[in-house]
Design an enzyme around this catalytic site. Sequence first.
Site, PDB file in Angstrom:
ATOM      1  N   ARG A  17       0.819  -1.222   0.000  1.00  0.00           N
ATOM      2  CA  ARG A  17       0.000   0.000   0.000  1.00  0.00           C
ATOM      3  C   ARG A  17       0.850   1.268   0.000  1.00  0.00           C
ATOM      4  NH1 ARG A  17      -1.842   1.626   4.590  1.00  0.00           N
ATOM      5  NH2 ARG A  17      -2.298  -0.389   5.515  1.00  0.00           N
ATOM      6  N   ASP A  37      -8.142  21.986  -9.090  1.00  0.00           N
ATOM      7  CA  ASP A  37      -8.492  20.837  -9.913  1.00  0.00           C
ATOM      8  C   ASP A  37      -8.117  21.215 -11.344  1.00  0.00           C
ATOM      9  OD1 ASP A  37      -9.764  18.983 -11.568  1.00  0.00           O
ATOM     10  OD2 ASP A  37     -11.439  18.697 -10.186  1.00  0.00           O
ATOM     11  N   TYR A  97     -16.520  21.151  -9.880  1.00  0.00           N
ATOM     12  CA  TYR A  97     -17.055  19.827 -10.247  1.00  0.00           C
ATOM     13  C   TYR A  97     -18.068  19.395  -9.179  1.00  0.00           C
ATOM     14  CZ  TYR A  97     -16.668  14.765 -11.253  1.00  0.00           C
ATOM     15  OH  TYR A  97     -16.912  13.449 -11.550  1.00  0.00           O
ATOM     16  N   LYS A 137      -9.332  11.036 -17.032  1.00  0.00           N
ATOM     17  CA  LYS A 137      -9.599  11.792 -18.256  1.00  0.00           C
ATOM     18  C   LYS A 137      -8.393  11.704 -19.203  1.00  0.00           C
ATOM     19  CE  LYS A 137     -13.326  12.593 -16.001  1.00  0.00           C
ATOM     20  NZ  LYS A 137     -13.549  13.700 -15.083  1.00  0.00           N
TER      21      LYS A 137
HETATM   22  C1  LIG Z   1     -14.149  13.609 -13.728  1.00  0.00           C
HETATM   23  C2  LIG Z   1     -13.689  14.696 -12.874  1.00  0.00           C
HETATM   24  C3  LIG Z   1     -13.322  14.476 -11.554  1.00  0.00           C
HETATM   25  C4  LIG Z   1     -13.491  13.136 -10.883  1.00  0.00           C
HETATM   26  O1  LIG Z   1     -12.813  12.104 -11.496  1.00  0.00           O
HETATM   27  P1  LIG Z   1     -13.338  10.585 -11.313  1.00  0.00           P
HETATM   28  O2  LIG Z   1     -12.154   9.773 -11.697  1.00  0.00           O
HETATM   29  O3  LIG Z   1     -14.509  10.419 -12.211  1.00  0.00           O
HETATM   30  O4  LIG Z   1     -13.704  10.409  -9.876  1.00  0.00           O
HETATM   31  C5  LIG Z   1     -12.840  15.529 -10.824  1.00  0.00           C
HETATM   32  N1  LIG Z   1     -12.748  16.761 -11.362  1.00  0.00           N
HETATM   33  C6  LIG Z   1     -13.094  17.024 -12.629  1.00  0.00           C
HETATM   34  C7  LIG Z   1     -12.956  18.398 -13.160  1.00  0.00           C
HETATM   35  C8  LIG Z   1     -13.591  15.995 -13.422  1.00  0.00           C
HETATM   36  O5  LIG Z   1     -13.977  16.264 -14.682  1.00  0.00           O
END
Ligand SMILES: *Cc1c(COP(=O)(O)O)cnc(C)c1O
Length: 394
Positions: free
Chosen positions: A61, A186, A114, A211
């Site tokens: 971990r 973010d 988000y 993403k």
């Molecule tokens: C998709 C997304 C997240 C979260 O990611 P996950 O892997 O789906 O939990 C956080 N911030 C933004 C801007 C996103 O588009």
Amino acid sequence: MSKLSKDEIGKLAPATRIVANGRNPDESFGFVSTPPYRGSTVLYPDADACLSHRNRYTYGRRGNPTMEALTSLWSELEGAAGTVVCPSGASACAVALLSVLGAGDHLLVTDSVYRPTRDFCDRVLARYGVTTTYFDPQIGAGISALFQPNTKAVFTESPGSLTFEMQDIPAIAAAAKAHGAVTLMDNTWATPLCFRPLDHGVDISINAATKYPSGHSDLLAGLVAANADTFPRVLKTHGDFGIYLGPDDVFLLLRGLRTMPLRLKEQAASALAIAEWLEKRPDVVSVAHPALPSHPGHALFKRDFSGASSLFGLTVKQMTRAQTVAFLDNAKLFGMGYSWGGFESLIIPVDATEFRTAVPFAPGGSAFRLQIGLEDTTDLITSLEAAFAAAAAA
Ligand SMILES: *Cc1c(COP(=O)(O)O)cnc(C)c1O
């Protein structure tokens, strides 16, 4: 790898660094990529090492060579002191916030954040005694007026991944610093290829690696990169929660990352061409893409970002439900679903009316969000043209 030193690699362009870093053939019997290391227990070589807790890896971990290949690559790309890997982007946002907040603290969050991050603040953080104030994404240095004596952190996201407001990150980070607060961002939309948050005063940079870094819509992951002041807190909190992402997903993520610069360049060019085409249509009210001169945040985008990605907003003249259905069903190359940053194009309807609190959501028509994938640009435009025609006929 063995031919160039770390310092020599560090002077090269991001695309070269993403290829050269994050692997060590000398330790993988010459194989180019570090394989997925599966394992919980790590054996000490002898009793002396065991008694003095001396081992490069101590427990599954807490790190393995696959994980380290990813974190070393990402930290270098972000200009960060360190990176932790989380099982999703949402958990990365949660861990980052929990690293710098405690009972009695106050948090400032952009109104364009988000949605699941917002829910985390309103539900989890609230339950543990942290209060949140949402601010106008376009507030800039004016954010100074919102600080309270107990404000410990500011959470930003630029552009917002649903409504695409640009934020003046350097001004917000400077105001936070002056008030002794930490700035989190973010940065999923831009990735460190188009904007490096830590170079602009941000302390903690978060990326939903689900993403663009993964790029193939086949895994979930989140990365939290932090500067030297905040990384020890991030690392401890990540450890205290026992967070772990399995080596197969880490391996796939690294594999995706190698081609991120190429994918992003292609998808960004296609997205901008489509955004420009959309903007000229009479049935379009506005296109929310920061790289378009018509975007309210275009000056900030030009000042701070070195490129765009492939996600943007579209508002068309108000459609009836039947027209919306015809529009979505006939955009045949555009899948309907959440997430983005993969190789395939997507479209979803957007409505932020219900949850925005600082600035009302008023797009002036029917709003959609488009993610542009790696399909041919002309094919995508033809597909959208058919969607507009079907909507007009509905
Ligand atoms: C998709 C997304 C997240 C979260 O990611 P996950 O892997 O789906 O939990 C956080 N911030 C933004 C801007 C996103 O588009």
